[in-house]
Design an enzyme around this catalytic site. Sequence first.
Site, PDB file in Angstrom:
ATOM      1  N   ASP A 175       4.721   6.031   1.012  1.00  0.00           N
ATOM      2  CA  ASP A 175       6.050   5.436   1.123  1.00  0.00           C
ATOM      3  C   ASP A 175       6.688   5.337  -0.257  1.00  0.00           C
ATOM      4  OD1 ASP A 175       8.331   4.050   1.761  1.00  0.00           O
ATOM      5  OD2 ASP A 175       7.312   2.136   2.102  1.00  0.00           O
ATOM      6  N   HIS A 181       6.522   4.312   5.638  1.00  0.00           N
ATOM      7  CA  HIS A 181       7.374   3.133   5.528  1.00  0.00           C
ATOM      8  C   HIS A 181       7.310   2.246   6.770  1.00  0.00           C
ATOM      9  CE1 HIS A 181      10.655   1.065   3.503  1.00  0.00           C
ATOM     10  NE2 HIS A 181      11.421   1.142   4.571  1.00  0.00           N
ATOM     11  N   SER A 214      11.115  -3.602   4.726  1.00  0.00           N
ATOM     12  CA  SER A 214      12.057  -3.002   3.793  1.00  0.00           C
ATOM     13  C   SER A 214      12.900  -4.105   3.141  1.00  0.00           C
ATOM     14  CB  SER A 214      12.912  -1.959   4.506  1.00  0.00           C
ATOM     15  OG  SER A 214      13.455  -1.041   3.591  1.00  0.00           O
TER      16      SER A 214
END
Length: 658
Positions: A445, A473, A185
């Site tokens: 995602d 994710h 991320s």
Amino acid sequence: MLLSSARWLILLHLLYHVDAGRILWKIKERVRDLQLQKAKQHLLIQVVGGHQPLKLVNEGQIHQPLDHFNRRDVRTFPQRFFVNEAYWQRPHGPVFLFIGGEGPIFEFDVLAGHHVDMAEKHGALLLALEHRFYGNSINPDGLETENLVFLSSQQALADLAVFHQYISRTFNLSHSNTWISFGGSYAGALSAWFRAKFPHLVFGAVASSAPVKAKLDFSAYNSVVGSSLVNKAVGGSEKCLAVVREAFAAVEAALMGGNASQLAVDFGCCQIPKDSDDQVELMQNLADIFMGTVQYNEEGALMSIEELCGVMTNNSQTHDAEMEAYNRLVEVAQVYHSTSEEPCMDISHEKTVKDLMDMSLHSGRRSARRWIYQTCTEFGFYQTCEDATCPFSGMLTLQTDTKLCPMLFGISQHSLPARINFTNTYYGGDCAHTHRVLYVNGGIDPWKELSVVQDRTEKGQEAQTVFIEDTAHCADMMSRRATDRRSLNKARQDIQDHVTSWLQAAAREKMEKTACRRGLSAVITPVGHRHPAELKGPWLQGRCTDLTGDPTVKLHAAHRDACPGLLVPAEPLLIEMQPPRAQAAKKGKGRFLFAFLSTEQPDALRAGARGAPGGGEALQETAAPLSPGFLDYTGHGPEQDWIFTSRTPGTDEGSKAR
């Protein structure tokens, strides 16, 4: 006790991935907590099996400059890190750096995960560095608005560079230790940017679900949520998405019709959403349940897409389609409440702002305040619903999201576009020309929209993306589980193959640079490496990289078993050679001086083979090491077979190699 349960079972506000929304943050907290619990179980299994990885894990602090870009400012802050030496093959083993994001790091970041599995395979030193101003890496007054100016991705990258120097000095590392960075991320973006901005420090980078492109109005997030709710491969359907749209339209109609009190009862709200701000909070929290479900899908935090759509499409006897959809949404909210251990849904916007204004280090929403500051100053990432493809409420606008910037930090909403543009100019957005950065993304995602999902490499170049069609994710960052999809397991293998190839490339580059520094004029790479040698059939064609201008020659081994130590060693090995003088080469005679750079098995080198084909003289096996030594040769030209005689300095004995 293996680890403090308080450290492993933290349930309050461990913000790990980038987002906004009260319930969405709580879902992420659960994901992080589940990861911690799974890591603890994994470690317990290892302990039962006789392994003691925790014994070689240490926590430390480095005092970082508060401002790397102002040398007059001598203030520092303590930055936390973890080191795991359990798998490290001293002294030349690689270094795997796990980069912390917008939340605390934990021991498990160097004890479990796919990067740890690869570290065990490659004998790597494991490191995890906490991001400045998150977790424990902050000064007591760090949350004051005037101090948040030192919270930025640029400062964080400089922290990584200083940490690299600190670890290299502490563990006596050198250029022989190859660094690979990992992150997911926001931390995945940092991993890519670290490689881009400091390529001399980190050789390769894995960037999982990395939003490298800043975006003020990130409406594409909810568009992907909608398309994922339709995806049959993960349990979605057209009907599911249609019912979701109807349900949110029904809630919006109830608000407009003055039925706020009934809504508060149906959805278990702590307050009646009387004003517009509280109504937006209600809509955001309801949307968060769906957003969190899609983003994490099968991580077990709440429910999967398949389970969610099962609830939304489970028709009762009601003939009113809109009322049916509304009831299904109420049931979804009840499922969330039953697993949240919360007495009611807090939808007070006033309380949200009050929490974010709390600057004490132990405030419940401390990570939220810091991350919102970064969204206001660098990234945006506001998940709006003004796009027609959004399945939720149009009440979720950019205006409502960004008004926190002036309210909390005095940052004008009008200044946000310029700040976002600077970030993309500085890093290159999703079009940065990065080398040896692997971008990993899941097909469902929403953050893939701000990452790199398509290769821009030319034919023959190494791929720079791994795309997992039915995965959410950062799923690739976890260790393999029995329930993982085949596509996810394949992706992990692809990632491992890339990391392996990087380490091999780093080894080759270092040996070639060593040859150049020593003034040697040729380098031959044996079997197992494509550059600069190539293996064709049973013949090894060694292409000399001639640094003196002499003609390039080809060297042949009769077959793979001929000269196993000389030209076809079992371990990676470089042979440095000085080509013969031009005059001697014309006569077909000369001598190569060679030295073996490998520290793996220098004494195991042998020049033995039996029955070389083509009428060549059978080679005699010898146990004498050939490093350093000479190769006398005779031949008739660069394309002909050359007969080599290996000789140890100071002796007259040798063995022939063809």
